[in-house]
Design an enzyme around this catalytic site. Sequence first.
Site, short mmCIF file in Angstrom:
data_model
loop_
_atom_site.label_atom_id
_atom_site.label_comp_id
_atom_site.label_asym_id
_atom_site.label_seq_id
_atom_site.Cartn_x
_atom_site.Cartn_y
_atom_site.Cartn_z
N LEU A 170 0.81 -1.18 -0.30
CA LEU A 170 0.09 0.07 0.14
C LEU A 170 0.94 1.21 -0.01
O LEU A 170 1.76 1.37 0.60
CB LEU A 170 -0.83 0.05 1.32
CG LEU A 170 -2.02 -1.02 1.40
CD1 LEU A 170 -2.73 -1.02 2.60
CD2 LEU A 170 -2.86 -1.07 0.09
N ASP A 171 0.72 2.24 -0.83
CA ASP A 171 1.43 3.34 -0.79
C ASP A 171 1.42 4.19 0.52
O ASP A 171 0.66 3.78 1.31
CB ASP A 171 1.02 4.22 -2.22
CG ASP A 171 -0.28 5.00 -2.10
OD1 ASP A 171 -0.29 5.60 -1.00
OD2 ASP A 171 -0.95 4.74 -2.96
N ILE A 172 2.42 5.27 0.60
CA ILE A 172 2.55 5.82 1.66
C ILE A 172 1.14 6.73 2.36
O ILE A 172 0.92 6.59 3.44
CB ILE A 172 3.77 6.79 1.88
CG1 ILE A 172 4.11 7.34 3.12
CG2 ILE A 172 3.54 7.96 0.61
CD1 ILE A 172 5.73 7.96 3.23
N THR A 174 -1.99 5.60 1.67
CA THR A 174 -3.07 4.84 1.73
C THR A 174 -3.00 3.95 2.91
O THR A 174 -1.71 3.53 3.40
CB THR A 174 -3.11 3.60 0.45
OG1 THR A 174 -2.98 4.28 -0.76
CG2 THR A 174 -4.15 2.87 0.69
#
Length: 343
Positions: A170-172, A174
């Site tokens: 999951l990106d930073i 999210t």
Amino acid sequence: MKTFQVSRADKKFADKTKKAQPFRDEKRPTTKPLAKKPAKPTQLDANHAEKKSSVEKKAKVVGEKLQKILARAGQGSRRELETIIAEGRVSVDGKIASLGDRVQVSSATKIRVDGNLINLIPTQKEICRVLMYYKPEGELCTRSDPEGRATVFDRLPRLVGSRWIAVGRLDINTSGLLLFTTDGELANRLMHPSREVEREYSVRVFGNVDEAMLQRLRKGVQLEDGPANFKQIKVVGGTGINQWFDVTLTEGRNREVRRLWESQGVEVSRLIRIRYGNIKLEKSLPRGGWEEMGLEQVNYLRELVGLPAETETKVDVTKNRRRANIRQIRKAVKQHTKYRNNK
């Protein structure tokens, strides 16, 4: 000159002889020689052929692929390990390994990654464990960060002889459900696009959204890395240009949810993953908290990707385990947050 008269009896005898014995210069009918039938194979020949085929198969496939052995040992996913092997960072019994190498693991086998000896034998008997983690915004999906930023591995329980492997990323910016497991093969299969494991997200968008836009997102739009679409879109709520939707994907491409909405000129202002397969993010789980899954949930994930069921669990099955675990999680989250703020 004397002439002889042939009697009727002699003439009849000559006619019979003529019919019974053809002249020597008369051509006799020719016949093609019969083709020789191939000899039937004996049981001895069949046994020999079977043994030869078996030997050839064994000669072709010896041992397991190196990346599979390392994945089972908790060193990462197969795709990550293939890159590490190709970079020449793995050695087997003192020799640098190449991508495609197979290894027959024994008690004497020594495999090193970046010079570090990998403990192979105990990990083969390791119980498959899976954690549910509520990733908060601001954490990175990496084991360490040169800038010292928080990572998703900072709060996880420590392990001996194995390590946690993140199932996807999951990106930073999210938050939401992130799974971790000690089984590299399970992690690799869950992430593989061919399995089409559903991921559901709750997303808040900023912009005008109409039915025509939703239809395009369901049907599919072209992104820079190929076509993509939402399998399902549910309107959750919101007013004006701030609306919430629950969307479902069967892939895990980088920033795919955000890019799909951005392709329609809409900005994503909040993104939370709420489901992976049929594993839902527990409402009682605080941000930054984790909970280990029981045997039933673990085996659901294993069955989902074609792996045999696990028979053991590290989870203490008691009535009050969940309530006690939640208290421990909340305490650990507070301690970690305090530590990060004072750092």
